[in-house]
Design a protein around this motif. Structure first.
Motif, PDB file in Angstrom:
ATOM      1  N   ASN A 162     -50.483  23.516 -67.349  1.00  0.00           N
ATOM      2  CA  ASN A 162     -51.927  23.445 -67.111  1.00  0.00           C
ATOM      3  C   ASN A 162     -52.258  22.852 -65.744  1.00  0.00           C
ATOM      4  O   ASN A 162     -53.268  23.221 -65.128  1.00  0.00           O
ATOM      5  N   VAL A 163     -51.415  21.941 -65.252  1.00  0.00           N
ATOM      6  CA  VAL A 163     -51.632  21.368 -63.920  1.00  0.00           C
ATOM      7  C   VAL A 163     -51.465  22.446 -62.853  1.00  0.00           C
ATOM      8  O   VAL A 163     -52.271  22.547 -61.914  1.00  0.00           O
ATOM      9  N   ILE A 164     -50.431  23.264 -62.981  1.00  0.00           N
ATOM     10  CA  ILE A 164     -50.219  24.341 -62.005  1.00  0.00           C
ATOM     11  C   ILE A 164     -51.351  25.356 -62.081  1.00  0.00           C
ATOM     12  O   ILE A 164     -51.801  25.884 -61.054  1.00  0.00           O
ATOM     13  N   THR A 193     -47.039  22.620 -54.267  1.00  0.00           N
ATOM     14  CA  THR A 193     -45.815  21.950 -53.820  1.00  0.00           C
ATOM     15  C   THR A 193     -45.388  20.965 -54.906  1.00  0.00           C
ATOM     16  O   THR A 193     -46.146  20.661 -55.839  1.00  0.00           O
ATOM     17  N   GLU A 194     -44.168  20.452 -54.758  1.00  0.00           N
ATOM     18  CA  GLU A 194     -43.674  19.461 -55.717  1.00  0.00           C
ATOM     19  C   GLU A 194     -44.566  18.225 -55.722  1.00  0.00           C
ATOM     20  O   GLU A 194     -44.889  17.676 -56.789  1.00  0.00           O
ATOM     21  N   GLN A 195     -44.986  17.773 -54.542  1.00  0.00           N
ATOM     22  CA  GLN A 195     -45.820  16.576 -54.462  1.00  0.00           C
ATOM     23  C   GLN A 195     -47.144  16.775 -55.183  1.00  0.00           C
ATOM     24  O   GLN A 195     -47.594  15.899 -55.933  1.00  0.00           O
ATOM     25  N   ARG A 196     -47.788  17.912 -54.990  1.00  0.00           N
ATOM     26  CA  ARG A 196     -49.078  18.150 -55.635  1.00  0.00           C
ATOM     27  C   ARG A 196     -48.933  18.315 -57.147  1.00  0.00           C
ATOM     28  O   ARG A 196     -49.828  17.938 -57.897  1.00  0.00           O
ATOM     29  N   ILE A 197     -47.818  18.882 -57.582  1.00  0.00           N
ATOM     30  CA  ILE A 197     -47.590  18.984 -59.024  1.00  0.00           C
ATOM     31  C   ILE A 197     -47.462  17.588 -59.632  1.00  0.00           C
ATOM     32  O   ILE A 197     -48.021  17.302 -60.701  1.00  0.00           O
ATOM     33  N   ASN A 198     -46.722  16.715 -58.947  1.00  0.00           N
ATOM     34  CA  ASN A 198     -46.581  15.338 -59.445  1.00  0.00           C
ATOM     35  C   ASN A 198     -47.912  14.593 -59.434  1.00  0.00           C
ATOM     36  O   ASN A 198     -48.245  13.865 -60.385  1.00  0.00           O
ATOM     37  N   LEU A 199     -48.706  14.768 -58.361  1.00  0.00           N
ATOM     38  CA  LEU A 199     -50.019  14.125 -58.302  1.00  0.00           C
ATOM     39  C   LEU A 199     -50.940  14.668 -59.397  1.00  0.00           C
ATOM     40  O   LEU A 199     -51.688  13.906 -60.020  1.00  0.00           O
ATOM     41  N   GLY A 200     -50.875  15.980 -59.612  1.00  0.00           N
ATOM     42  CA  GLY A 200     -51.696  16.575 -60.668  1.00  0.00           C
ATOM     43  C   GLY A 200     -51.283  16.097 -62.043  1.00  0.00           C
ATOM     44  O   GLY A 200     -52.133  15.891 -62.926  1.00  0.00           O
ATOM     45  N   TYR A 201     -49.977  15.895 -62.232  1.00  0.00           N
ATOM     46  CA  TYR A 201     -49.493  15.384 -63.520  1.00  0.00           C
ATOM     47  C   TYR A 201     -50.025  13.978 -63.771  1.00  0.00           C
ATOM     48  O   TYR A 201     -50.482  13.661 -64.887  1.00  0.00           O
ATOM     49  N   GLN A 202     -49.979  13.115 -62.740  1.00  0.00           N
ATOM     50  CA  GLN A 202     -50.505  11.764 -62.902  1.00  0.00           C
ATOM     51  C   GLN A 202     -52.006  11.787 -63.180  1.00  0.00           C
ATOM     52  O   GLN A 202     -52.514  11.009 -64.008  1.00  0.00           O
ATOM     53  N   GLN A 217     -59.697  17.569 -57.411  1.00  0.00           N
ATOM     54  CA  GLN A 217     -60.385  16.577 -56.590  1.00  0.00           C
ATOM     55  C   GLN A 217     -59.569  15.293 -56.485  1.00  0.00           C
ATOM     56  O   GLN A 217     -59.496  14.676 -55.410  1.00  0.00           O
ATOM     57  N   ASP A 218     -58.934  14.887 -57.579  1.00  0.00           N
ATOM     58  CA  ASP A 218     -58.080  13.698 -57.549  1.00  0.00           C
ATOM     59  C   ASP A 218     -56.901  13.899 -56.605  1.00  0.00           C
ATOM     60  O   ASP A 218     -56.502  12.970 -55.879  1.00  0.00           O
ATOM     61  N   ILE A 219     -56.325  15.111 -56.599  1.00  0.00           N
ATOM     62  CA  ILE A 219     -55.200  15.401 -55.709  1.00  0.00           C
ATOM     63  C   ILE A 219     -55.638  15.321 -54.250  1.00  0.00           C
ATOM     64  O   ILE A 219     -54.960  14.717 -53.411  1.00  0.00           O
TER      65      ILE A 219
END
Length: 337
Positions: free
Chosen positions: A281-283, A294-303, A325-327
């Motif tokens: 769902n994050v992707i 990117t890997e970084q944005r996926i991790n930020l979206g997960y948090q 928006q949080d990312i």
């Protein structure tokens, strides 16, 4: 009314190449990432050669698609914002088998034509370098059959735009223990590595073609197995004994190859399933917000998604916009945007 009057629907833009000795008319600054629309005049200087996404009419070069202008020496082309994936040599892609043919598989990679995976371009049981026999050809469906997913690398791109793939490395092969999703290929940012291990015992493969695979992390990698077996051939004095190891390298390659082509999924815990769904769902949220993946944005979206206890709410438009928006806010604070 002339044809040119109908096609030119917006204000013309003129280019000059600052990296070459060519001088463009009017001396305007070039727009390397300028966005043009279909029918828009790209340049009226005849020294430029027309590339993909352009056409030539009465010494003028027009855009045939909506996209970004790309300039390579004297070649002008327009890269579409949206459209079919165009394979390039070295791309890490995810695909689906569509047909089993004579010594080859046809693979859907989201391009205009199906890619080809030759029997000689895959690892088969018995070692990487052994010859492919008639027996292997008869067992092709035991390795890969219609509907199977795999990750591979683009080996060659032919003149007609089709591609040839290979899976000679053990990091490629049939995909299991996960879920498949698609995003626009233009959102997947090319990098050195497209396979990532994420928090929560989840791994992701970001195919350059926009095909994404999320799966349970496989902790028993082939490299660790090989290292352990090699370590077992070294005695307490540090001497190497080639006959002491319980499994040879050739046998390891054979076992690894059979594991790659297995159809049986491993048991996945409920926690890992929830994590895979959350990353899925994050992707999707990144795709909705048209943010580069990117890997970084996926991790930020997960948090950012952890504030939603119910994973099902992540597919709501408001939730996806909040995650994006949080990312963006987080990246601005880090100074990476």
């Amino acid at each position: 009314m002339e044809v040119a009057d109908i096609i030119s629907i917006s204000k013309p833009s003129k280019f000059e190449d600052v990296d070459s000795d060519i001088e463009m008319s009017d001396g305007e600054e070039p727009r390397d990432n300028g966005i043009v629309t279909p029918g828009e005049l790209v340049t009226d200087d005849p020294v430029w050669m027309k590339g993909h996404g352009t056409y030539f009419l009465k010494d003028n070069t027009y855009s045939s698609v909506a996209g970004n202008v790309s300039r390579v020496n004297r070649l002008l082309s327009v890269i579409p914002l949206r459209g079919k994936y165009q394979p390039e040599t070295g791309d890490h892609v995810v695909g689906r088998i569509t047909e089993v043919g004579n010594k080859r598989w046809k693979v859907d990679i989201g391009a205009k034509q199906d890619a080809v995976l030759m029997l000689g371009s895959v690892n088969l049981p018995g070692g990487v370098l052994r010859r492919k026999s008639e027996s292997d050809e008869l067992q092709m469906r035991n390795f890969l059959k219609e509907g199977d997913l795999l990750n591979a690398e683009v080996q060659t791109v032919f003149n007609n735009g089709s591609a040839s793939l290979h899976t000679r490395s053990l990091k490629y092969g049939k995909l299991r223990n996960g879920i498949f999703l698609t995003v626009p290929s233009s959102l997947v940012i090319k990098s050195k590595n497209h396979s990532h291990d994420l928090p929560g015992d989840v791994s992701v493969i970001l195919g350059v073609n926009g095909f994404v695979w999320l799966n349970k992390t496989n902790k028993s990698t082939s490299n660790s197995v090989v290292n352990n077996k090699l370590q077992s051939t070294i005695d307490s004095k540090g001497n190497y004994d080639p006959g002491k190891g319980s499994v040879s390298i050739t046998r390891l390659e054979e076992e690894s190859s059979w594991e790659i082509y297995s159809d049986k999924n491993d048991k996945i815990s409920a926690t890992v399933r929830d994590n895979i769904t959350r990353y899925y769902n994050v992707i999707k949220a990144l795709s909705h917000g048209e943010l580069g993946i990117t890997e970084q944005r996926i991790n930020l979206g997960y948090q950012a998604s952890l504030q939603f206890g119910n994973i099902g709410k992540l597919i709501e438009i408001e939730s996806m916009e909040n995650i994006c928006q949080d990312i963006i806010t987080n990246e601005r604070m880090r100074g990476s945007m």
